[in-house]
Design a protein around this motif. Structure first.
Motif, PDB file in Angstrom:
ATOM      1  N   ASP A 102       5.039  -3.167  -4.249  1.00 36.38           N
ATOM      2  CA  ASP A 102       5.501  -4.647  -4.415  1.00 36.38           C
ATOM      3  C   ASP A 102       4.938  -5.711  -4.069  1.00 36.38           C
ATOM      4  OD1 ASP A 102       7.372  -3.495  -6.466  1.00 36.38           O
ATOM      5  OD2 ASP A 102       9.228  -4.016  -5.569  1.00 36.38           O
ATOM      6  N   LYS A 155       1.493  -5.869  -5.646  1.00 45.51           N
ATOM      7  CA  LYS A 155       1.593  -6.549  -6.738  1.00 45.51           C
ATOM      8  C   LYS A 155       1.737  -7.863  -6.489  1.00 45.51           C
ATOM      9  CE  LYS A 155       3.504  -2.646  -9.461  1.00 45.51           C
ATOM     10  NZ  LYS A 155       4.631  -2.183 -10.123  1.00 45.51           N
ATOM     11  N   GLU A 171      -1.047 -10.910  -7.948  1.00 47.97           N
ATOM     12  CA  GLU A 171      -0.510 -11.718  -8.845  1.00 47.97           C
ATOM     13  C   GLU A 171      -0.871 -13.326  -8.200  1.00 47.97           C
ATOM     14  OE1 GLU A 171       3.538 -13.543 -10.822  1.00 47.97           O
ATOM     15  OE2 GLU A 171       3.566 -11.694  -9.498  1.00 47.97           O
TER      16      GLU A 171
END
Length: 262
Positions: A62, A65, A69
């Motif tokens: 996470d 990610k 992003e």
């Protein structure tokens, strides 16, 4: 004579540059390429492991990610074992390492570290009836540990001669050996021990002693100052807006504690 010396120095510089290999991807290179390659745990839940749908999931996944992003680029996950983390970064197979990487002076000779982004401590864990309260009590016992980790280095230095330290290639093998009864004690991270307890509640596994508090840091290749600075701002931002606390609650079942900054 001066021309010959200058020519020799120039040739030596070119040769040295060739030996060093291609330059690693800096922040501007990542932005231009539109992709970031991040090393994450291959099999180390809850930080990173294959989920039921065949996709990697976990705290470190996470975080990777969120980095992609915020950078506005595509994410290429590169699952690694403990021993592969630093070599993959040094040889430019990845741009960052987000894989429960602890910081110590020896590793700092090879790579740079960001501010800490996740809590972690390592210790000795065993069933309730196994009497162990320090490394000195390893005498006459079989100890499972993943080779090359901070835990391995910590216990190897102080373990008594009659202790049998059995090193495994990755965390999955270390866990399997302990669960199958091949060893008396497992030396690992607190989250690994939690996973063993959840899967084997009859073990009555308990923490015998803490070896070291070792928060996790993001690894950056030496020299990539712009990327390091960006990652540090990223970590600070996610602490302040509560995103890292949310990941800690989700994956580690505990609020995010205060973490050190480098």
């Amino acid at each position: 004579m001066l021309k010959r010396s200058m020519g020799f120095l120039g040739a030596a510089f070119v040769a040295a540059s060739m030996l060093m290999g291609p330059a690693s991807a800096e922040l501007k290179d990542i932005l231009e390429a539109g992709t970031i390659k991040i090393a994450t745990p291959e099999n180390f839940p809850p930080f990173g492991a294959l989920g039921a749908d065949g996709e990697y999931v976990g705290y470190d996944i996470d975080v990777a990610k969120m980095i992609a992003e915020d950078l506005g680029v595509e994410l290429e996950l590169v699952p690694v074992t403990s021993k592969q983390r630093i070599p993959f970064l040094e040889t430019d197979r990845v741009d960052l390492v987000i894989s429960t990487l602890g910081a110590n002076p020896e590793r700092a000779k090879s790579i740079w570290f960001s501010h800490a982004y996740a809590p972690f401590f390592s210790g000795a864990f065993a069933k309730k009836d196994v009497e162990v309260s320090s490394v000195a009590d390893f005498a006459g016992k079989k100890i499972a540990v993943t080779g090359g980790t901070l835990e391995d280095l910590a216990i190897t230095e102080d373990a008594p001669e009659r202790s049998e330290i059995i090193r495994f290639g990755d965390n999955a093998a270390t866990i399997a050996a302990y669960v199958s009864g091949q060893t008396d004690v497992i030396v690992t991270g607190n989250m690994v021990a939690l996973g063993i307890s959840n899967d084997n509640p009859d073990f009555d596994l308990e923490t015998k002693f803490v070896i070291a508090n070792s928060p996790s840091y993001i690894g950056v290749k030496t020299g990539n100052i712009d990327l390091l600075q960006w990652v540090n701002v990223f970590v600070l931002h996610k602490k302040l807006n509560g995103k890292l606390n949310g990941l800690s609650e989700k994956w580690l079942k505990t609020p995010l504690p205060p973490l050190p900054a480098l």
